[in-house]
Design a protein around this motif. Structure first.
Motif, PDB file in Angstrom:
ATOM      1  N   LYS A 163       0.850  -1.193   0.000  1.00  0.00           N
ATOM      2  CA  LYS A 163       0.000   0.000   0.000  1.00  0.00           C
ATOM      3  C   LYS A 163       0.883   1.240   0.000  1.00  0.00           C
ATOM      4  N   PRO A 164       0.523   2.313  -0.640  1.00  0.00           N
ATOM      5  CA  PRO A 164      -0.652   2.422  -1.502  1.00  0.00           C
ATOM      6  C   PRO A 164      -0.377   1.802  -2.868  1.00  0.00           C
ATOM      7  N   PHE A 165      -1.368   1.083  -3.389  1.00  0.00           N
ATOM      8  CA  PHE A 165      -1.179   0.449  -4.687  1.00  0.00           C
ATOM      9  C   PHE A 165      -2.258   0.970  -5.627  1.00  0.00           C
ATOM     10  N   SER A 166      -2.029   0.836  -6.901  1.00  0.00           N
ATOM     11  CA  SER A 166      -3.075   1.245  -7.832  1.00  0.00           C
ATOM     12  C   SER A 166      -4.007   0.054  -8.021  1.00  0.00           C
ATOM     13  N   THR A 167      -5.300   0.328  -8.141  1.00  0.00           N
ATOM     14  CA  THR A 167      -6.243  -0.781  -8.307  1.00  0.00           C
ATOM     15  C   THR A 167      -5.980  -1.488  -9.643  1.00  0.00           C
ATOM     16  N   ARG A 168      -5.460  -0.750 -10.604  1.00  0.00           N
ATOM     17  CA  ARG A 168      -5.146  -1.377 -11.895  1.00  0.00           C
ATOM     18  C   ARG A 168      -4.091  -2.471 -11.739  1.00  0.00           C
ATOM     19  N   GLU A 169      -3.081  -2.144 -10.945  1.00  0.00           N
ATOM     20  CA  GLU A 169      -2.023  -3.120 -10.719  1.00  0.00           C
ATOM     21  C   GLU A 169      -2.567  -4.330  -9.947  1.00  0.00           C
ATOM     22  N   LEU A 170      -3.374  -4.046  -8.933  1.00  0.00           N
ATOM     23  CA  LEU A 170      -3.946  -5.136  -8.147  1.00  0.00           C
ATOM     24  C   LEU A 170      -4.807  -6.042  -9.029  1.00  0.00           C
ATOM     25  N   ILE A 171      -5.628  -5.440  -9.869  1.00  0.00           N
ATOM     26  CA  ILE A 171      -6.505  -6.222 -10.742  1.00  0.00           C
ATOM     27  C   ILE A 171      -5.678  -7.083 -11.702  1.00  0.00           C
ATOM     28  N   ALA A 172      -4.592  -6.505 -12.214  1.00  0.00           N
ATOM     29  CA  ALA A 172      -3.719  -7.274 -13.107  1.00  0.00           C
ATOM     30  C   ALA A 172      -3.164  -8.497 -12.380  1.00  0.00           C
ATOM     31  N   ARG A 173      -2.768  -8.294 -11.137  1.00  0.00           N
ATOM     32  CA  ARG A 173      -2.211  -9.422 -10.369  1.00  0.00           C
ATOM     33  C   ARG A 173      -3.261 -10.476 -10.058  1.00  0.00           C
ATOM     34  N   ILE A 174      -4.472 -10.001  -9.744  1.00  0.00           N
ATOM     35  CA  ILE A 174      -5.573 -10.932  -9.480  1.00  0.00           C
ATOM     36  C   ILE A 174      -5.841 -11.773 -10.732  1.00  0.00           C
ATOM     37  N   ARG A 175      -5.851 -11.109 -11.877  1.00  0.00           N
ATOM     38  CA  ARG A 175      -6.113 -11.821 -13.134  1.00  0.00           C
ATOM     39  C   ARG A 175      -5.062 -12.895 -13.401  1.00  0.00           C
ATOM     40  N   VAL A 176      -3.806 -12.547 -13.145  1.00  0.00           N
ATOM     41  CA  VAL A 176      -2.721 -13.514 -13.354  1.00  0.00           C
ATOM     42  C   VAL A 176      -2.945 -14.753 -12.489  1.00  0.00           C
ATOM     43  N   ILE A 177      -3.283 -14.517 -11.233  1.00  0.00           N
ATOM     44  CA  ILE A 177      -3.441 -15.643 -10.310  1.00  0.00           C
ATOM     45  C   ILE A 177      -4.670 -16.466 -10.653  1.00  0.00           C
ATOM     46  N   LEU A 178      -5.768 -15.799 -11.014  1.00  0.00           N
ATOM     47  CA  LEU A 178      -6.974 -16.555 -11.359  1.00  0.00           C
ATOM     48  C   LEU A 178      -6.738 -17.399 -12.616  1.00  0.00           C
ATOM     49  N   ARG A 179      -5.978 -16.854 -13.544  1.00  0.00           N
ATOM     50  CA  ARG A 179      -5.646 -17.617 -14.761  1.00  0.00           C
ATOM     51  C   ARG A 179      -4.778 -18.808 -14.416  1.00  0.00           C
ATOM     52  N   ARG A 180      -3.841 -18.546 -13.522  1.00  0.00           N
ATOM     53  CA  ARG A 180      -2.859 -19.557 -13.157  1.00  0.00           C
ATOM     54  C   ARG A 180      -3.506 -20.736 -12.445  1.00  0.00           C
TER      55      ARG A 180
END
Ligand code: CA
Length: 230
Positions: A106-123
């Motif tokens: 923190k503080p993080f950008s929600t865009r970056e967080l969403i990108a990371r979430i997407r990577v993990i969900l794909r993985r």
């Protein structure tokens, strides 16, 4: 396709709201807890596809909770992204070693967080073709997601499973961290190379009791190789 469910465990309501707002726009289901006891209840009622876990929580800390989840066979496959205000390199390693799959400061950008979430969900979507691979008494079955070492089942987290699967299907060649990130995590600028080392260490530890850790070799200055040779 079913909508993935994300559990947010965060005691600061402003952060929780910000996360909820950003993630709901991404067509993700959101469930929330302000501390780990409530989080535990939610997980047992409706296991989420991913947990965003704050480090500093009232009661049990995020780190302790991550360890607890990763020790429990029912919850150890749920990916965790740690949220923290700390930026120290040591804390980052500690976070990953507690079993978290990723870490965001923190503080993080929600865009970056969403990108990371997407990577993990794909993985975490399963490897689709069914195969059984065997090497030196180590066998991996992608259909059942099971790994046996000398015929005894061993427990692997989702990242370690994918890493081992990659190595067992790509033996003898040396891969550097960048190549492993591309192959196992999928090309993504946000994941640091150090993450690879942490997961390699974890995988070695899991393979140690059966002595299969010797298959996972460090090639100095070059990367890693999976080989039964010297
Ligand atoms: Ca907090």
């Amino acid at each position: 396709m079913t909508t993935p469910t994300i559990l947010i465990v965060e005691d600061e309501s402003a952060v929780r709201q910000m996360l909820r707002f950003a993630l709901q726009q991404q067509d993700l289901n959101i469930i929330e807890a302000v501390e780990t006891i409530k989080a535990e209840q939610l997980i047992s009622q409706n296991p989420p596809d991913l947990i965003l876990l704050d480090w500093m929580l009232p009661g049990k800390s995020g780190i302790e909770f991550a360890r607890q989840l990763k020790r429990n066979p029912d919850t150890q496959n749920i990916p965790i992204i740690m949220l923290t205000a700390r930026g120290e390199e040591n804390d980052k390693v500690q976070g990953l070693e507690s079993g978290a799959d990723d870490y965001i400061t923190k503080p993080f950008s929600t865009r970056e967080l969403i990108a990371r979430i997407r990577v993990i969900l794909r993985r975490t979507t399963p490897i689709t073709n069914d195969e059984k691979i065997e090497m030196e008494g180590l066998s991996l079955d992608t259909a059942t997601h099971r790994v046996l070492a000398n015929k005894k089942p061993i427990e692997l987290g989702p990242t370690e499973f994918r890493l081992l699967h990659f190595f067992m299907t790509h033996t003898e060649r040396v891969y550097n961290r960048t190549q492993l990130l591309d192959q196992v995590w999928g090309s993504n600028v946000y994941i640091e190379e150090r993450t690879v080392d942490v997961h390699i260490r974890r995988l070695r530890k899991i393979l140690e009791p059966s002595k299969h850790d010797s298959l996972l070799q460090t090639v100095r200055g070059a990367g890693y190789r999976f080989s039964s040779g010297e």
